[in-house]
Design an enzyme around this catalytic site. Structure first.
Site, PDB file in Angstrom:
ATOM      1  N   GLY A 156       2.802  -1.290   4.298  1.00 24.60           N
ATOM      2  CA  GLY A 156       2.781   0.130   3.960  1.00 24.60           C
ATOM      3  C   GLY A 156       4.195   0.656   3.783  1.00 24.60           C
ATOM      4  N   GLY A 157       4.720   1.276   4.843  1.00 26.25           N
ATOM      5  CA  GLY A 157       6.011   1.968   4.779  1.00 26.25           C
ATOM      6  C   GLY A 157       7.128   1.145   4.157  1.00 26.25           C
ATOM      7  N   ASN A 215       0.865  -1.179   0.000  1.00 27.95           N
ATOM      8  CA  ASN A 215       0.000   0.000   0.000  1.00 27.95           C
ATOM      9  C   ASN A 215       0.904   1.232   0.000  1.00 27.95           C
ATOM     10  OD1 ASN A 215      -1.869   1.988   0.407  1.00 27.95           O
ATOM     11  ND2 ASN A 215      -2.322   1.431   2.538  1.00 27.95           N
ATOM     12  N   TRP A 216       0.941   1.895  -1.147  1.00 27.61           N
ATOM     13  CA  TRP A 216       1.855   3.054  -1.271  1.00 27.61           C
ATOM     14  C   TRP A 216       1.236   4.338  -0.725  1.00 27.61           C
ATOM     15  CZ3 TRP A 216       4.299   2.141  -6.843  1.00 27.61           C
ATOM     16  CH2 TRP A 216       5.207   1.083  -6.738  1.00 27.61           C
ATOM     17  N   LYS A 217      -0.008   4.270  -0.263  1.00 25.12           N
ATOM     18  CA  LYS A 217      -0.671   5.419   0.368  1.00 25.12           C
ATOM     19  C   LYS A 217      -0.498   6.681  -0.505  1.00 25.12           C
ATOM     20  CE  LYS A 217       0.359   3.281   4.781  1.00 25.12           C
ATOM     21  NZ  LYS A 217      -0.013   3.310   6.176  1.00 25.12           N
ATOM     22  N   GLU A 232      -5.583  -5.755  10.232  1.00 25.01           N
ATOM     23  CA  GLU A 232      -4.632  -4.678  10.495  1.00 25.01           C
ATOM     24  C   GLU A 232      -5.014  -3.995  11.808  1.00 25.01           C
ATOM     25  OE1 GLU A 232      -2.539  -3.336   6.721  1.00 25.01           O
ATOM     26  OE2 GLU A 232      -4.376  -2.187   6.837  1.00 25.01           O
ATOM     27  N   HIS A 270      -9.795   0.232   4.705  1.00 25.17           N
ATOM     28  CA  HIS A 270      -8.480   0.479   5.319  1.00 25.17           C
ATOM     29  C   HIS A 270      -8.661   1.407   6.522  1.00 25.17           C
ATOM     30  CE1 HIS A 270      -4.403   1.942   5.958  1.00 25.17           C
ATOM     31  NE2 HIS A 270      -4.016   0.822   5.354  1.00 25.17           N
ATOM     32  N   GLU A 274      -7.062   3.848   7.652  1.00 29.05           N
ATOM     33  CA  GLU A 274      -6.924   5.298   7.426  1.00 29.05           C
ATOM     34  C   GLU A 274      -8.201   5.866   6.790  1.00 29.05           C
ATOM     35  OE1 GLU A 274      -3.097   5.100   5.476  1.00 29.05           O
ATOM     36  OE2 GLU A 274      -2.228   4.502   7.390  1.00 29.05           O
TER      37      GLU A 274
HETATM   38  C1  PEP Z   1      -0.960  -0.251   5.737  1.00 30.41           C
HETATM   39  O1  PEP Z   1      -0.942   0.868   5.233  1.00 30.41           O
HETATM   40  O2  PEP Z   1      -1.868  -1.029   5.438  1.00 30.41           O
HETATM   41  C2  PEP Z   1       0.103  -0.634   6.666  1.00 30.41           C
HETATM   42  C3  PEP Z   1       0.053  -1.820   7.206  1.00 30.41           C
HETATM   43  O3  PEP Z   1       1.103   0.298   6.899  1.00 30.41           O
HETATM   44  P1  PEP Z   1       2.510   0.028   7.671  1.00 30.41           P
HETATM   45  O4  PEP Z   1       3.098  -1.235   7.098  1.00 30.41           O
HETATM   46  O5  PEP Z   1       3.323   1.245   7.376  1.00 30.41           O
HETATM   47  O6  PEP Z   1       2.184  -0.144   9.132  1.00 30.41           O
END
Ligand code: PEP
Length: 254
Positions: free
Chosen positions: A239-240, A8-10, A173, A97, A99
């Site tokens: 994500g990150g 997930n590149w957000k 998550e 998600h 966010e």
């Molecule tokens: C995500 O955005 O779904 C996520 C799990 O982010 P991160 O890996 O940065 O916690």
């Protein structure tokens, strides 16, 4: 079941940056890919077509939309439709998600409408669920997961229920682990995934066994192999640590 490793590149990466990372992934995964893994990237909308183009013709690589509005078209300023995502090469979407739920106040009901709509439009859906820290501390894990899952799945048609295999994945998550560096421990992850598997079985019967349940929340190259090796963990949503091709490739290979 084929493991799914998703990025997930957000709201990161310009088109040029996305194209470069996608090209690195595509080249590195051309041969030697773990063939039991499906690699998904959820880029920002503006880079969907360049990422999809970099992945064209690769059966083990696909792209998805991070968001969409559940209507065919209309006066929905700032939103994007599934037809537009399809046009840009996406085959998956994220729904629910954390966010979207917590920064943009998406309700369980909207997540449900999005899930049903995307499936109707022929998309594969990664439905995200997870508890907040205070909910876990108050012993509400099972209640929260049950509410999020049942609301999202209750309006599926009989035909949709019968064809969910390969079209629906769940991502667990925990909100307190996303982007915070705090990873849920193996015991916590296994407990949540077993709870989800049991809830899915009670809602969907035998079809539940075929639905992948991914873990997401501060996955890194250093913890990925432990997490993906746990019972009922059928993949990872990252994500990150997916923003750099080398880091994401290590996770894919773990
Ligand atoms: C995500 O955005 O779904 C996520 C799990 O982010 P991160 O890996 O940065 O916690």
């Amino acid at each position: 079941m084929r493991k799914i490793i998703a990025a997930n590149w957000k709201m990161y990466k310009t088109c040029g940056e996305a194209a470069q990372t996608a090209a690195e992934l595509s080249t590195a995964l051309a041969d030697g890919t773990p063939h039991d893994r499906l690699v998904l990237v959820f880029p920002p909308f503006t880079a969907m077509d360049v990422v999809a183009a970099a992945f064209a013709g690769k059966e083990n690589l696909a792209t998805g939309g991070q968001n969409f509005y559940p209507a065919e078209q209309g006066a929905f300023t700032g939103e994007i439709s599934t037809a537009m995502l399809h046009d840009a090469g996406a085959t998956w979407v994220l729904a629910g998600h954390s966010e979207r739920r917590h920064v943009f106040s998406e309700s369980d009901e909207l997540v449900a409408r999005k899930t049903v709509f995307a499936l109707e439009q022929g998309f594969k859906v990664m439905l995200c669920v997870g508890e907040m820290l205070h909910e876990r501390e108050n012993g509400q894990l099972s209640d929260v997961l049950s509410r999020q899952l049942s609301t999202a799945l209750e309006h599926l048609s009989d035909a949709q229920r019968e064809t969910l295999a390969g079209r629906l994945a769940i991502a667990y998550e925990p909100v307190w682990a996303i982007g915070t560096g705090k990873v849920a421990g193996p015991v916590e992850v296994q407990e949540a995934h077993a709870t989800l598997r049991a809830l899915l079985a009670s809602m969907l019967g035998d079809a539940a066994a075929e639905l992948p349940i991914l873990y997401g929340g501060s996955v890194k190259p250093t913890n990925a192999s432990t997490l993906v090796g746990l019972d009922n963990v059928d993949g990872l949503l990252v994500g990150g640590a997916s923003l750099e091709a080398q880091s994401f490739l290590q996770i894919i290979g773990s």
